[in-house]
Design an enzyme around this catalytic site. Sequence first.
Site, PDB file in Angstrom:
ATOM      1  N   ARG A  63       0.512  -1.151  -0.120  1.00  0.00           N
ATOM      2  CA  ARG A  63      -0.154  -0.126  -0.150  1.00  0.00           C
ATOM      3  C   ARG A  63       0.641   1.147   0.216  1.00  0.00           C
ATOM      4  O   ARG A  63       0.506   2.158  -0.614  1.00  0.00           O
ATOM      5  CB  ARG A  63      -0.987  -0.035   1.362  1.00  0.00           C
ATOM      6  CG  ARG A  63      -1.868  -0.962   1.119  1.00  0.00           C
ATOM      7  CD  ARG A  63      -2.877  -1.088   2.581  1.00  0.00           C
ATOM      8  NE  ARG A  63      -3.390   0.094   2.756  1.00  0.00           N
ATOM      9  CZ  ARG A  63      -4.144   0.538   3.779  1.00  0.00           C
ATOM     10  NH1 ARG A  63      -4.349  -0.470   4.600  1.00  0.00           N
ATOM     11  NH2 ARG A  63      -4.875   1.718   3.779  1.00  0.00           N
ATOM     12  N   LYS A 169       3.307 -17.733   8.264  1.00  0.00           N
ATOM     13  CA  LYS A 169       2.536 -18.288   9.592  1.00  0.00           C
ATOM     14  C   LYS A 169       1.912 -16.735  10.181  1.00  0.00           C
ATOM     15  O   LYS A 169       2.420 -16.025  10.013  1.00  0.00           O
ATOM     16  CB  LYS A 169       3.100 -19.039  10.401  1.00  0.00           C
ATOM     17  CG  LYS A 169       4.348 -18.491  11.013  1.00  0.00           C
ATOM     18  CD  LYS A 169       5.137 -19.209  12.120  1.00  0.00           C
ATOM     19  CE  LYS A 169       4.497 -19.244  13.266  1.00  0.00           C
ATOM     20  NZ  LYS A 169       4.861 -17.828  14.304  1.00  0.00           N
ATOM     21  N   ASP A 198       7.107 -22.648   6.974  1.00  0.00           N
ATOM     22  CA  ASP A 198       7.497 -22.566   8.497  1.00  0.00           C
ATOM     23  C   ASP A 198       8.949 -22.509   8.527  1.00  0.00           C
ATOM     24  O   ASP A 198       9.773 -23.706   8.080  1.00  0.00           O
ATOM     25  CB  ASP A 198       7.133 -23.996   9.198  1.00  0.00           C
ATOM     26  CG  ASP A 198       7.438 -24.078  10.821  1.00  0.00           C
ATOM     27  OD1 ASP A 198       8.437 -23.206  11.160  1.00  0.00           O
ATOM     28  OD2 ASP A 198       6.738 -24.580  11.516  1.00  0.00           O
ATOM     29  N   HIS A 199       9.611 -21.504   8.838  1.00  0.00           N
ATOM     30  CA  HIS A 199      11.193 -21.412   8.553  1.00  0.00           C
ATOM     31  C   HIS A 199      11.987 -22.136   9.352  1.00  0.00           C
ATOM     32  O   HIS A 199      13.197 -22.279   9.036  1.00  0.00           O
ATOM     33  CB  HIS A 199      11.603 -19.804   8.994  1.00  0.00           C
ATOM     34  CG  HIS A 199      11.482 -19.427  10.311  1.00  0.00           C
ATOM     35  ND1 HIS A 199      10.059 -18.889  11.034  1.00  0.00           N
ATOM     36  CD2 HIS A 199      12.409 -19.341  11.234  1.00  0.00           C
ATOM     37  CE1 HIS A 199      10.479 -18.649  12.050  1.00  0.00           C
ATOM     38  NE2 HIS A 199      11.947 -19.201  12.559  1.00  0.00           N
ATOM     39  N   LYS A 203      15.850 -24.627   8.461  1.00  0.00           N
ATOM     40  CA  LYS A 203      17.290 -24.790   9.326  1.00  0.00           C
ATOM     41  C   LYS A 203      18.128 -26.055   8.867  1.00  0.00           C
ATOM     42  O   LYS A 203      17.296 -27.166   8.773  1.00  0.00           O
ATOM     43  CB  LYS A 203      16.953 -24.729  10.680  1.00  0.00           C
ATOM     44  CG  LYS A 203      16.570 -23.414  10.972  1.00  0.00           C
ATOM     45  CD  LYS A 203      16.042 -23.292  12.586  1.00  0.00           C
ATOM     46  CE  LYS A 203      15.545 -21.991  13.073  1.00  0.00           C
ATOM     47  NZ  LYS A 203      16.584 -20.723  12.748  1.00  0.00           N
ATOM     48  N   GLU A 237      13.323 -18.941  24.247  1.00  0.00           N
ATOM     49  CA  GLU A 237      13.485 -17.821  23.806  1.00  0.00           C
ATOM     50  C   GLU A 237      13.926 -16.582  24.983  1.00  0.00           C
ATOM     51  O   GLU A 237      13.108 -16.949  26.136  1.00  0.00           O
ATOM     52  CB  GLU A 237      12.611 -17.034  22.978  1.00  0.00           C
ATOM     53  CG  GLU A 237      12.187 -17.716  21.722  1.00  0.00           C
ATOM     54  CD  GLU A 237      10.968 -17.078  20.950  1.00  0.00           C
ATOM     55  OE1 GLU A 237      11.433 -16.630  19.906  1.00  0.00           O
ATOM     56  OE2 GLU A 237       9.828 -17.163  21.524  1.00  0.00           O
ATOM     57  N   ASP A 256       1.444 -19.847  19.133  1.00  0.00           N
ATOM     58  CA  ASP A 256       2.416 -19.025  18.331  1.00  0.00           C
ATOM     59  C   ASP A 256       3.701 -20.104  17.936  1.00  0.00           C
ATOM     60  O   ASP A 256       4.340 -19.659  16.886  1.00  0.00           O
ATOM     61  CB  ASP A 256       3.053 -17.870  19.150  1.00  0.00           C
ATOM     62  CG  ASP A 256       4.091 -16.930  18.340  1.00  0.00           C
ATOM     63  OD1 ASP A 256       3.806 -16.437  17.191  1.00  0.00           O
ATOM     64  OD2 ASP A 256       5.262 -16.761  18.948  1.00  0.00           O
ATOM     65  N   HIS A 261       5.978 -24.733  14.607  1.00  0.00           N
ATOM     66  CA  HIS A 261       7.263 -25.027  14.913  1.00  0.00           C
ATOM     67  C   HIS A 261       7.397 -26.268  15.391  1.00  0.00           C
ATOM     68  O   HIS A 261       8.318 -27.292  15.065  1.00  0.00           O
ATOM     69  CB  HIS A 261       8.271 -23.791  15.469  1.00  0.00           C
ATOM     70  CG  HIS A 261       7.961 -22.474  14.632  1.00  0.00           C
ATOM     71  ND1 HIS A 261       7.968 -22.472  13.628  1.00  0.00           N
ATOM     72  CD2 HIS A 261       8.057 -21.154  15.304  1.00  0.00           C
ATOM     73  CE1 HIS A 261       7.910 -21.320  13.163  1.00  0.00           C
ATOM     74  NE2 HIS A 261       8.120 -20.515  14.273  1.00  0.00           N
ATOM     75  N   LYS A 361       8.882 -17.671  26.415  1.00  0.00           N
ATOM     76  CA  LYS A 361       9.648 -16.597  26.143  1.00  0.00           C
ATOM     77  C   LYS A 361      10.377 -16.208  27.693  1.00  0.00           C
ATOM     78  O   LYS A 361       9.805 -16.456  28.645  1.00  0.00           O
ATOM     79  CB  LYS A 361       8.812 -15.414  25.877  1.00  0.00           C
ATOM     80  CG  LYS A 361       8.212 -15.583  24.258  1.00  0.00           C
ATOM     81  CD  LYS A 361       7.375 -14.462  23.489  1.00  0.00           C
ATOM     82  CE  LYS A 361       7.215 -14.586  22.265  1.00  0.00           C
ATOM     83  NZ  LYS A 361       8.444 -14.595  21.492  1.00  0.00           N
TER      84      LYS A 361
END
Length: 512
Positions: A63, A169, A198-199, A203, A237, A256, A261, A361
């Site tokens: 945009r 995602k 899904d990154h 890996k 994390e 999440d 994952h 987290k």
Amino acid sequence: MAATVLENPLREGMRLERTAEPCVVVILGASGDLTKRKLMPALFRLAQARLIPAEFAVVGAARTAMETDAFRAQMRDSVAEFSDEQEIDTQVWESFAQKLYYVTLDISTPADFKGLGALLEKVDREHGAQGNRLFYLSTAPQLFAEAVKQLGVAGLTKSRGWVRVIVEKPFGSDLESARELNRRLHEHLEESQIYRIDHYLGKETVQNLLVFRFANGIYEPLWNRQYIDHVQITNAETVGVEGRGGYYESAGVVRDMIQNHVFQLLSLIAMEPPASLDAEAVRDEKIKALTSARAFTAERVRADCVRGQYGAGAVGGETVVGYCEEPGVAKDSTTETFAALVMYFDNWRWSGVPFFIRSGKRLAKRVTEIAIRFKDAPHQLFGREMMDQVAANQLIIRIQPDEGITLRFAAKVPGQVTRVRDVNMDFRYGSSFGVQLAEAYERLLLDCMLGDPTLYARTDMTERGWEIVMPIIEEWARTTGGVTFPNYEAGTWGPEASDELIERTSRRWRRP
């Protein structure tokens, strides 16, 4: 530890090192962070490695009003900032930049998609892309279905070449929304055109799981309930919500991280050997494994699931606020930032073997790893007292940040007296191969251009993940279960209830 490396594989179904076909990559939402931080640096590195052909172009669409020259300058800055390259090859960049285009596009405006189609025809002619198109949906999740609808109405989901669409995602926010999204995508796309990314699957260590399990004769005979005591998957994390408090309030760690994952990793560990390395054969076995996962009843949620939310604390020597003090988070929020689950697979291979999963987290360390704990020797020849001081045999597969594999076993300490201590055999990608590992998005983008969906999620996989976790989400929404938040300090390994969960089975969490 020696690794089995397959060089120049000739077997049918094995991915060969090859250059992608001519194509145009269209990024919808190209003004966002994902394009700057991941997609454009990945595309540039692929061009630098000559894994994408000269007949190639990128069209950014968003945009934000912008001219193509401004877009090229912005992408130059992004590649310089977020690429691992010490210095960008000016000659390669100049060639690459001439293949970058930008068009202002509002997803709710059909006329803008007609303009996009006209630009694509022009780019096809100028660069010889042969009508092959890859659309990357880097938009807000609520716009995924509408974007595909507009592409379909404008006739852009069909071409004289191939058309593929990468969907980011989160893929839905619950089972119902995931099914609805799949239904709406399928109105305009065949399943073979949809690449749900899904990154984590890009890996290197995740990809190595298939090689490690099925190319080595040592481990697969032990990969079952007879020899494995339990499996732990840790996805930790140190960061908080990083300014995404509004999003995280409607998500939580189960939505999440775990249902996508973590379940992708889980399926690779639990799956049966595929008949071949064909994408559908691999994906068939992954879904079969998750189909055998024992359902979470309300009783099981109370017994086998723990949730947590971080309070204030210190991470890496820095004082941080609690979750409820983060911007965009309600002061009385009950959203979980930590979850631990015990899963079982009711099948022949894994009957009775617990899989302990935790994700959170603001934990003590950033690490994603799979720890496979083998059963003790049947007879304590060296005495229980001595062997109690030795850790059990473990195979530790590190996904991040230090990709590699560690095998822990017992050995005699040098000397006249027999003493036993555990030692490690380590394999690390960086030191073993002496190469810089490709970023996950490089591999996944190239695979999509090559038409290889092995590392992408299929419809049934996305929906099965939601089927497993929905009873947990619904039970936690229905009752507090006596949990008072916050219940763990930032910089620790989560709530005490998580330790109690695993200790009830006479086991303990591994401390990475």
